[in-house]
Design a protein around this motif. Structure first.
Motif, PDB file in Angstrom:
ATOM      1  N   LEU A 290      -4.905   6.600  -2.189  1.00 13.94           N
ATOM      2  CA  LEU A 290      -5.826   7.736  -2.324  1.00 13.94           C
ATOM      3  C   LEU A 290      -6.011   8.464  -0.998  1.00 13.94           C
ATOM      4  O   LEU A 290      -6.517   9.576  -0.964  1.00 13.94           O
TER       5      LEU A 290
ATOM      6  N   HIS B 162     -13.771   7.732   0.922  1.00 13.58           N
ATOM      7  CA  HIS B 162     -13.886   7.685  -0.529  1.00 13.58           C
ATOM      8  C   HIS B 162     -14.336   6.287  -0.936  1.00 13.58           C
ATOM      9  O   HIS B 162     -14.117   5.318  -0.217  1.00 13.58           O
ATOM     10  N   ARG B 163     -14.956   6.209  -2.102  1.00 12.31           N
ATOM     11  CA  ARG B 163     -15.444   4.941  -2.637  1.00 12.31           C
ATOM     12  C   ARG B 163     -15.566   5.069  -4.145  1.00 12.31           C
ATOM     13  O   ARG B 163     -15.647   6.191  -4.680  1.00 12.31           O
ATOM     14  N   PRO B 164     -15.581   3.927  -4.879  1.00 17.33           N
ATOM     15  CA  PRO B 164     -15.806   4.002  -6.325  1.00 17.33           C
ATOM     16  C   PRO B 164     -17.196   4.562  -6.632  1.00 17.33           C
ATOM     17  O   PRO B 164     -18.168   4.260  -5.947  1.00 17.33           O
TER      18      PRO B 164
ATOM     19  N   PHE C 260     -14.160   8.238  -8.500  1.00 21.39           N
ATOM     20  CA  PHE C 260     -14.447   7.976  -7.094  1.00 21.39           C
ATOM     21  C   PHE C 260     -15.301   9.100  -6.521  1.00 21.39           C
ATOM     22  O   PHE C 260     -15.371  10.200  -7.078  1.00 21.39           O
TER      23      PHE C 260
ATOM     24  N   GLU D 278      -2.303  -0.947 -12.128  1.00 22.06           N
ATOM     25  CA  GLU D 278      -3.425  -1.133 -11.212  1.00 22.06           C
ATOM     26  C   GLU D 278      -3.403  -0.030 -10.163  1.00 22.06           C
ATOM     27  O   GLU D 278      -2.333   0.403  -9.721  1.00 22.06           O
ATOM     28  N   LEU D 279      -4.567   0.389  -9.746  1.00 19.50           N
ATOM     29  CA  LEU D 279      -4.675   1.373  -8.677  1.00 19.50           C
ATOM     30  C   LEU D 279      -4.368   0.717  -7.335  1.00 19.50           C
ATOM     31  O   LEU D 279      -4.854  -0.374  -7.051  1.00 19.50           O
ATOM     32  N   GLU D 280      -3.573   1.369  -6.497  1.00 22.34           N
ATOM     33  CA  GLU D 280      -3.407   0.977  -5.099  1.00 22.34           C
ATOM     34  C   GLU D 280      -4.298   1.929  -4.303  1.00 22.34           C
ATOM     35  O   GLU D 280      -3.918   3.048  -3.979  1.00 22.34           O
ATOM     36  N   GLU D 281      -5.516   1.463  -4.009  1.00 28.80           N
ATOM     37  CA  GLU D 281      -6.536   2.376  -3.495  1.00 28.80           C
ATOM     38  C   GLU D 281      -6.146   3.039  -2.185  1.00 28.80           C
ATOM     39  O   GLU D 281      -6.542   4.174  -1.911  1.00 28.80           O
TER      40      GLU D 281
ATOM     41  N   GLU E 288       0.811  -1.217   0.000  1.00 33.68           N
ATOM     42  CA  GLU E 288       0.000   0.000   0.000  1.00 33.68           C
ATOM     43  C   GLU E 288       0.845   1.268   0.000  1.00 33.68           C
ATOM     44  O   GLU E 288       0.366   2.330  -0.371  1.00 33.68           O
TER      45      GLU E 288
ATOM     46  N   PHE F  35      -0.164   6.772  -7.215  1.00 29.14           N
ATOM     47  CA  PHE F  35      -1.422   6.056  -6.989  1.00 29.14           C
ATOM     48  C   PHE F  35      -1.386   4.616  -7.503  1.00 29.14           C
ATOM     49  O   PHE F  35      -2.324   3.862  -7.275  1.00 29.14           O
TER      50      PHE F  35
ATOM     51  N   ARG G 243       0.008   0.610  -8.181  1.00 30.68           N
ATOM     52  CA  ARG G 243       0.569  -0.527  -7.458  1.00 30.68           C
ATOM     53  C   ARG G 243       1.923  -0.893  -8.055  1.00 30.68           C
ATOM     54  O   ARG G 243       2.036  -1.152  -9.258  1.00 30.68           O
TER      55      ARG G 243
END
Length: 587
Positions: A316, A324-326, A294, A310-313, A242, A399, A401
């Motif tokens: 954020l 936050h959320r999609p 998001f 890929e996003l490493e959420e 992360e 942001f 991965r």
């Protein structure tokens, strides 16, 4: 000295059906714990001895670092958490503690909750008790039970609903003092895990809902770990997934010049990165811009990545949103004008740009320079999109991965990945909690200043299982000396023979004088059963006394982590045992 016949070690031949990993199986088979319900375990006498040893080593290291032990309630008024900075996020993993009586129905909001940690309790306490800079710094800790409402408890003590944890909280007058407290605790952690006998790596970590400026996790390398550690041995760099960064984007990378005018082209039915890679379009994933939407604190925002990334959420969290959320498709279309699959962030194509809380691009999109993205028009994309000229970027950030093989930021050598079990975490919190609870002191100029905090946790029960996961073989546990429930096992093959028991007690006494905890297996069991159990429970040093050996004038000495068995003359046995105990304890 304990006699096995008078102690209680309920070993099992078979593993429980719900145990998925070796350490969970061995916890139960070796009689260390018994399951009450999902994520809830009883610590049996052998397991409790390990917990007591881990707790004492932890206590000694924290005391040496200047921390002060106290004890706080496990049941917390919910209003304290509501006043704090993380109620909205933390309540999802918390148990409420309302009345079970029939006459009182639970209200919508809980009156009391069970504590997963104690920032919301210790900060008001310190606010009330410490008012002057002369009383700082202070670091308070406790070793107690914590509660977490795990939706899917698994892996035994690794992901439990109730667990034993050390939690500590430092309070300093300024940031420099907070950094000193942080590093003092980091050193205490390193010393603790060395004493325990487990390899634990300090890795850079995300601060998550705790917040703060930086943190480290202590990870025990294990294939069944709950997180990935990205590392490079040559440079010493280590971070959890992360938090991990790489040197993929050179610091001196120049922004690409535009390759031509932006062109719109039809892409009917193409709504994925993979589909756009196929003929007739043939756009490689690393030449595509991926646009994600998001909702942060009620407002939409965009995140732009390369199509191959890929996003490493968790990253954020650096954007500062409380939650936050999609976004859902119904939330996306009114703002961008298209459905997912045709989205982009090119200036002038966003339907309602003022509705956005920001457009945040990963640094790696600069490697594309000129690429392809959605046109914010269903069934259409745009090519020749230049990062600098065309994208409506509010801010660049990290942001994505990180992947194994990417260059380490320190050495440039390839990064590696391995799984790890988190056993400890330290945070430099800053003034986040002090602001919420008004924890201030008066400085030397009679001015009011906020206290600067740090918080620290070690999973004591989780550490017990992590030791087993890292130190076992096909026959059972292989305990490190300091963590073992007993350090010496005197195995009497013929306990009905008075001479055998007499020798056993002499050797046990010699081991105790040398500083070891001793268990004497005096059960009327077959030798094979005793040896199987000895390997299963994993006591470091085994002394075997049998009628045949006594006739030959010898006893056997065997280390659990070695195959060789030493035959020791009876006349030398007590002295050899003392030497072995000194060797095991590192003296």
């Amino acid at each position: 000295m304990k006699l096995w016949s008078q102690f209680f070690i309920p070993t099992l031949k078979e593993s429980p059906a719900d145990a998925e990993i070796a350490s969970h199986k061995l916890l139960v088979r070796a009689g260390l714990v018994r399951k009450l319900s999902g994520g809830l375990y009883t610590y049996m006498p052998l397991g409790l001895r390990v917990i007591h040893k881990l707790t004492q080593m932890c206590r000694e290291e924290l005391d040496a670092a200047g921390a002060i032990e106290l004890w706080m309630p496990h049941v917390h008024p919910a209003e304290l958490w509501q006043q704090g900075p993380r109620w909205a996020a933390a309540r999802e993993i918390m148990f409420r503690a309302d009345s079970a009586g029939e006459g009182k129905r639970a209200s919508r909001e809980p009156e009391f909750v069970l504590g997963p940690t104690h920032e919301e309790v210790i900060t008001p306490l310190v606010k009330a008790e410490i008012t002057s800079y002369r009383d700082l710094p202070k670091n308070f800790y406790q070793i107690a039970t914590k509660f977490r409402n795990e939706i899917r408890p698994r892996y035994g003590l690794m992901r439990a609903r109730e667990f034993i944890m050390m939690d500590a909280y430092s309070f300093d007058a300024n940031d420099d003092g907070a950094i000193r407290s942080y590093h003092a605790m980091k050193t205490a952690y390193e010393s603790f895990f060395r004493r325990v006998g487990v390899q634990a790596i300090a890795v850079e970590a995300d601060t998550g809902v705790m917040g703060g400026s930086y943190s480290h996790e202590f990870m025990v390398p294990a294939e069944v770990g709950d997180d990935d550690v990205i590392y490079n041995e040559a440079s010493g760099y280590a971070a959890n997934r992360e938090k991990a960064t790489s040197g993929l984007v050179p610091a001196d990378l120049a922004d690409a010049a535009p390759a031509g005018a932006v062109e719109e082209f039809a892409t009917p039915g193409v709504v994925t990165i993979a589909a756009l890679e196929q003929a007739p379009y043939s756009v490689p994933a690393d030449r595509q811009f991926k646009t994600l939407v998001f909702i942060g604190d009620g407002k939409p925002f965009l995140v732009i990545l390369r199509g191959s990334d890929e996003l490493e959420e968790a990253k954020l969290g650096s954007l500062g949103f409380g939650l936050h959320r999609p976004a859902t498709p119904d939330e996306i279309v009114p703002v961008l004008g298209a459905k997912p699959g045709s989205l982009g962030a090119v200036k002038g194509t966003i339907k309602e740009p003022a509705a956005l809380a920001g457009v945040f691009a990963d640094h790696a999109v600069r490697l594309i320079g000129n690429g392809t993205t959605g046109a914010n028009k269903d069934g259409f994309h745009l090519r020749n999109v230049n990062v600098t000229r065309d994208l409506a970027v509010t801010k660049f950030g990290d942001f994505r991965r990180v992947r194994p093989g990417e260059p380490d930021v320190k050495s440039g050598q390839p990064l590696q990945v391995r799984r790890g079990i988190e056993v400890g975490h330290i945070f430099k919190l800053g003034t986040k909690y002090a602001e919420k609870f008004g924890a201030a002191y008066t400085d030397g100029q009679k001015q009011s200043q906020l206290m600067v905090m740090g918080c620290y946790g070690i999973g004591i029960s989780r550490t017990m299982q992590a030791v087993i996961e890292q130190s076992h073989d096909a026959d059972g546990i292989v305990w490190p000396w300091n963590s073992a429930p007993f350090q010496v096992l005197v195995c009497v093959l013929d306990p009905q023979v008075p001479e055998a028991m007499e020798v056993a007690k002499k050797l046990a006494a010699a081991a105790e004088r040398a500083g070891a905890d001793v268990l004497v297996d005096d059960r009327a069991e077959r030798p094979g059963v005793k040896f199987k159990d000895a390997d299963l429970i994993g006591i470091p040093l085994r002394l075997t006394i049998g009628g045949k050996g006594l006739k030959e004038g010898i006893i056997e000495l065997k280390w659990r982590n070695q195959k060789d068995v030493a035959k020791v003359p009876l006349a030398e046995a007590e002295a050899r045992v003392a030497v072995a105990v000194a060797e095991g304890s590192g003296r």
